[in-house]
Design a protein around this motif. Sequence first.
Motif, mmCIF file in Angstrom:
data_model
loop_
_atom_site.group_PDB
_atom_site.id
_atom_site.type_symbol
_atom_site.label_atom_id
_atom_site.label_comp_id
_atom_site.label_asym_id
_atom_site.label_seq_id
_atom_site.Cartn_x
_atom_site.Cartn_y
_atom_site.Cartn_z
ATOM 1 N N GLU A 179 -1.031 11.078 -9.478
ATOM 2 C CA GLU A 179 0.519 11.246 -9.701
ATOM 3 C C GLU A 179 0.530 11.909 -11.181
ATOM 4 O O GLU A 179 1.316 12.725 -11.216
ATOM 5 N N LYS A 180 0.010 11.180 -12.220
ATOM 6 C CA LYS A 180 0.010 11.720 -13.396
ATOM 7 C C LYS A 180 -0.949 12.732 -14.083
ATOM 8 O O LYS A 180 -1.182 12.829 -15.107
ATOM 9 N N GLY A 181 -1.552 13.160 -13.072
ATOM 10 C CA GLY A 181 -2.818 14.075 -13.541
ATOM 11 C C GLY A 181 -4.037 13.213 -13.584
ATOM 12 O O GLY A 181 -3.924 12.164 -13.678
ATOM 13 N N LEU A 182 -5.307 14.053 -13.370
ATOM 14 C CA LEU A 182 -6.498 13.463 -13.597
ATOM 15 C C LEU A 182 -7.017 13.073 -14.757
ATOM 16 O O LEU A 182 -6.570 14.047 -15.953
ATOM 17 N N LYS A 183 -7.674 12.016 -15.009
ATOM 18 C CA LYS A 183 -8.168 11.749 -16.599
ATOM 19 C C LYS A 183 -9.478 12.651 -16.943
ATOM 20 O O LYS A 183 -10.127 12.973 -16.115
ATOM 21 N N THR A 184 -9.081 13.260 -18.076
ATOM 22 C CA THR A 184 -10.372 13.962 -18.520
ATOM 23 C C THR A 184 -11.331 13.316 -19.183
ATOM 24 O O THR A 184 -11.020 12.418 -20.176
ATOM 25 N N ASN A 185 -12.319 13.324 -18.781
ATOM 26 C CA ASN A 185 -13.646 12.828 -19.511
ATOM 27 C C ASN A 185 -14.588 13.811 -19.800
ATOM 28 O O ASN A 185 -14.889 14.901 -19.370
ATOM 29 N N SER A 186 -14.925 13.554 -21.241
ATOM 30 C CA SER A 186 -16.271 14.480 -21.701
ATOM 31 C C SER A 186 -17.635 14.090 -20.917
ATOM 32 O O SER A 186 -17.969 12.853 -21.057
ATOM 33 N N THR A 187 -18.257 15.293 -20.818
ATOM 34 C CA THR A 187 -19.578 14.900 -20.554
ATOM 35 C C THR A 187 -20.587 15.526 -21.386
ATOM 36 O O THR A 187 -21.805 15.404 -21.086
ATOM 37 N N GLY A 188 -20.232 15.495 -22.631
ATOM 38 C CA GLY A 188 -21.047 16.032 -23.520
ATOM 39 C C GLY A 188 -21.601 14.737 -24.257
ATOM 40 O O GLY A 188 -21.158 13.751 -24.195
ATOM 41 N N TYR A 219 0.901 -1.265 -0.057
ATOM 42 C CA TYR A 219 0.123 0.100 -0.074
ATOM 43 C C TYR A 219 0.891 1.283 0.189
ATOM 44 O O TYR A 219 0.505 2.142 -0.685
ATOM 45 N N ARG A 220 2.057 1.233 0.688
ATOM 46 C CA ARG A 220 2.947 2.518 0.791
ATOM 47 C C ARG A 220 3.687 2.407 -0.359
ATOM 48 O O ARG A 220 3.814 3.771 -0.582
ATOM 49 N N THR A 221 3.951 1.668 -1.071
ATOM 50 C CA THR A 221 4.936 1.676 -2.405
ATOM 51 C C THR A 221 3.923 2.203 -3.520
ATOM 52 O O THR A 221 4.574 2.202 -4.496
ATOM 53 N N GLN A 222 2.781 1.890 -3.617
ATOM 54 C CA GLN A 222 1.544 1.911 -4.603
ATOM 55 C C GLN A 222 1.932 3.622 -5.144
ATOM 56 O O GLN A 222 1.752 4.332 -4.131
#
Length: 216
Positions: free
Chosen positions: A206-215, A198-201
Amino acid sequence: MILKNLIAAPRSTGAACALSLAVLLGGCGISTNRTVESTHQPVVEKTNYTLDLASGPGGLSYSEQRRLADWFKTMDLRYGDRIAVEDPLDSSQTRASIEDIAGRHGMMLSDTAPVTAGYVNAGNVRVVVTRSKASVPSCPNWRSKSDFNPNNATSSNYGCATNSNLAAMVANPEHLIKGAEGTGETTIMSSNKAIDSYRTQAPTGEKGLKTNSTGN
């Protein structure tokens, strides 16, 4: 002389009374164990069961393997039983066949076989199942039939309930003689594996949040 006789008489009478009292107490079964260590301890008995099989260059034939499998089933193998092989030819194929059948019951083969009666000829193999049983043969013990306790001792039945229950409940009776050896891995070491993972995960963001389209 008369005075000496008068003095000696009471002493002789006292000694006789003391001797009579000792005999009387012994006949009543007065306990003499003044410690908290019970005199009733579990006894472990071992019994060897053997089955001789015909073996060949390629190990056991299918018919002999079936015999062994049926015998293991009849023996109702359980935790604490020991299985050993006595093979004059020391055939690895034969041992592998027996080990495979024993593995179906969750059992492993011991490195050495106990001494058994008779001689195993070449071309035959002997399978030995050693089963241990624990009991307290001296229990129950109601030898002391009186509440009179001049020795301040424990009852003659003291320890019977505890040790008899222990002998009946222990999974492997041989552990009463020598405790089970650990593998060196403790519960804390096992639980730490999950904590370390758990600690090393890496954090999910870390690499930014995934962008999802709501359209639509």
